[in-house]
Scaffold this active site. Structure first.
Site, PDB file in Angstrom:
ATOM      1  N   THR A 225      25.871 -28.359   4.706  1.00 46.75           N
ATOM      2  CA  THR A 225      24.941 -27.971   3.638  1.00 46.75           C
ATOM      3  C   THR A 225      23.698 -27.338   4.255  1.00 46.75           C
ATOM      4  O   THR A 225      23.315 -27.664   5.374  1.00 46.75           O
ATOM      5  CB  THR A 225      24.509 -29.197   2.794  1.00 46.75           C
ATOM      6  OG1 THR A 225      25.668 -29.788   2.237  1.00 46.75           O
ATOM      7  CG2 THR A 225      23.536 -28.840   1.671  1.00 46.75           C
ATOM      8  N   VAL A 254      31.136 -32.870  -8.057  1.00 49.92           N
ATOM      9  CA  VAL A 254      29.883 -32.143  -7.879  1.00 49.92           C
ATOM     10  C   VAL A 254      28.930 -33.045  -7.101  1.00 49.92           C
ATOM     11  O   VAL A 254      28.766 -34.215  -7.441  1.00 49.92           O
ATOM     12  CB  VAL A 254      29.276 -31.768  -9.251  1.00 49.92           C
ATOM     13  CG1 VAL A 254      27.858 -31.237  -9.082  1.00 49.92           C
ATOM     14  CG2 VAL A 254      30.153 -30.737  -9.944  1.00 49.92           C
ATOM     15  N   ASP A 256      25.063 -33.493  -4.848  1.00 47.80           N
ATOM     16  CA  ASP A 256      23.644 -33.435  -5.215  1.00 47.80           C
ATOM     17  C   ASP A 256      23.071 -32.027  -5.149  1.00 47.80           C
ATOM     18  O   ASP A 256      22.105 -31.707  -5.844  1.00 47.80           O
ATOM     19  CB  ASP A 256      22.833 -34.350  -4.290  1.00 47.80           C
ATOM     20  CG  ASP A 256      22.975 -33.953  -2.817  1.00 47.80           C
ATOM     21  OD1 ASP A 256      24.073 -33.505  -2.420  1.00 47.80           O
ATOM     22  OD2 ASP A 256      21.995 -34.097  -2.066  1.00 47.80           O
ATOM     23  N   THR A 276      20.269 -33.052   2.675  1.00 49.33           N
ATOM     24  CA  THR A 276      21.656 -32.848   3.091  1.00 49.33           C
ATOM     25  C   THR A 276      22.228 -34.217   3.452  1.00 49.33           C
ATOM     26  O   THR A 276      21.487 -35.135   3.798  1.00 49.33           O
ATOM     27  CB  THR A 276      21.768 -31.925   4.318  1.00 49.33           C
ATOM     28  OG1 THR A 276      21.067 -32.520   5.418  1.00 49.33           O
ATOM     29  CG2 THR A 276      21.199 -30.552   4.052  1.00 49.33           C
ATOM     30  N   GLY A 277      23.532 -34.327   3.395  1.00 45.35           N
ATOM     31  CA  GLY A 277      24.174 -35.612   3.671  1.00 45.35           C
ATOM     32  C   GLY A 277      24.849 -36.132   2.416  1.00 45.35           C
ATOM     33  O   GLY A 277      25.129 -35.370   1.486  1.00 45.35           O
TER      34      GLY A 277
END
Ligand code: SD4
Length: 388
Positions: A225, A254, A256, A276-277
């Site tokens: 991301t 979906v 975040d 991210t993550g």
């Protein structure tokens, strides 16, 4: 008649920016006695309060020197992107245009398996992309989720923002919208990502009819991301996050990244933030929004990012924690305020973030809640729906 995209995609990946070798920022001044006193007192507190106390005591590297504008902050894969965005800001481009041009580099890079073209696919081998953006000066937002066959979902998210009265479009209707706006349809599954997916599928179940290949023991399932936040010389802000999401996710999942307030958020009076993550952890605390709210309350960007991580930890379901309350996942939060101060934090030690300001493009260390050595050891327990 084929229409040209009203929003011009950027299609020429930049050359890598050399990382400036730079000593880490100054450590927080803290005497050994003060640290021990804090640590001892903290030992009797509940976990999140203990982390809070230790966080204040722990000498992490500071997030950058004196703030300067323009400034661009991103996840570590955005090192080339922050340089491009910064250059665009210096020449006077809009903050969102600059940030999106920055993330377009990763979206169009087939070697980045976490974003756009070349992203790892879902469980059925289909690349489904998520993205969202916010434009500070006009307080507008746009997003797309589960978008297929269009390499630059960040630009489609911006087109939703620019040309509709909506904020988010999803799935095949998001693709139809993109085609109507003149975006080009193209296969996004590269041969490398297809091979990774085939290996993942073969090794899912030892008793299915797909044969495992001994040489294929390494399954690439990591995701990346890219989140990017930008402030210009005048103090205007924007943010964007784009991703192919979790590798091998259930089709339709979906994360975040396309959720405004989770994957990214921007308030032109305060700052911008993103993540991210593990998206599931972020969605539950609206991490982008929460980080900006912490900055509104006066916290520095790095402290705001750490606070958001604490909330994520507090909201983590038991099956994802080990016996000592440590999470079995990592996640990063990036933050930039209106003054150009920046910081980032990660659940576990070792992450970096990209920043570009008057000091050039570079990677800086993320603050963290847990040492890398504290990551739960041993096999991940079987995930059970009931009982936790
Ligand atoms: C998601 N947050 O879809 C993204 C994935 C990610 O590093 O950032 N991976 O949940």
């Amino acid at each position: 008649m084929e229409r040209r995209p009203r929003v011009k995609p950027v299609d020429a990946p930049c050359l890598p920016v050399p990382v400036r070798s730079r000593p880490p920022g100054p450590a927080m001044p803290l005497s050994r006695r003060a640290f021990l006193a804090t640590a001892t007192a903290a030992a009797s507190l509940p976990l999140t309060e203990r982390l809070h106390a230790l966080r204040l005591a722990r000498p992490v590297a500071a997030g950058g020197a004196a703030p300067s504008r323009p400034c661009v902050v991103a996840s570590d894969n955005g090192l080339r992107g922050v340089r491009r965005a910064y250059d665009l800001l210096v020449r006077g481009d809009d903050t969102l245009d600059a940030a999106i041009a920055g993330v377009n580099i990763q979206e169009l890079d087939p070697e980045d398996q976490s974003v756009g073209l070349g992203g790892l696919p879902n469980a059925e081998g289909v690349v489904q992309l998520d993205a969202s953006c916010m434009h500070g000066p006009t307080r507008r937002a746009g997003a797309v989720a589960c978008l297929e066959d269009i390499a630059t979902p960040s630009l489609v998210a911006k087109a939703v923002m620019d040309y509709t009265d909506h904020v988010m479009l999803v799935g095949r209707d998001a693709k139809r919208f993109a085609l109507q706006m003149g975006f080009r349809e193209q296969p996004l599954l590269t041969e490398k990502s297809r091979q990774d997916w085939l290996r993942w599928r073969a090794r899912l179940n030892p008793s299915d009819f797909w044969l495992d290949h001994d040489e294929d023991v390494e399954i690439r399932s990591t995701t990346g991301t890219i989140n990017m936040n930008a402030v210009n010389a005048a103090g205007d802000l924007s943010s964007v996050t784009t991703t192919s999401g979790m590798a091998y996710k259930i089709p339709g999942r979906v994360g975040d990244s396309p959720i405004v307030g989770a994957g990214q958020y921007c308030d032109n009076t305060v700052g911008a933030a993103g993540s991210t993550g593990r998206g599931e952890a972020n969605i539950k605390v609206c991490g982008g929004f929460l980080t900006v709210e912490f900055m509104r309350q006066g916290l520095a960007p790095r402290q705001a990012a750490l606070r958001t991580l604490e909330r994520m930890l507090a909201m983590t379901e038991a099956r994802l924690l080990d016996a000592k309350g440590r999470p079995r996942f990592d996640i990063q939060v990036y933050a930039l305020n209106k003054a150009g101060e920046h910081g980032a934090a990660s659940m576990y030690e070792g992450s970096q973030y990209a920043v570009c300001d008057a000091g050039g493009a570079r990677l800086e260390p993320c603050a963290f809640l847990f040492r890398r050595s504290e990551y739960p050891a041993g096999p991940v327990p079987v995930q059970r729906a009931r009982g936790r």
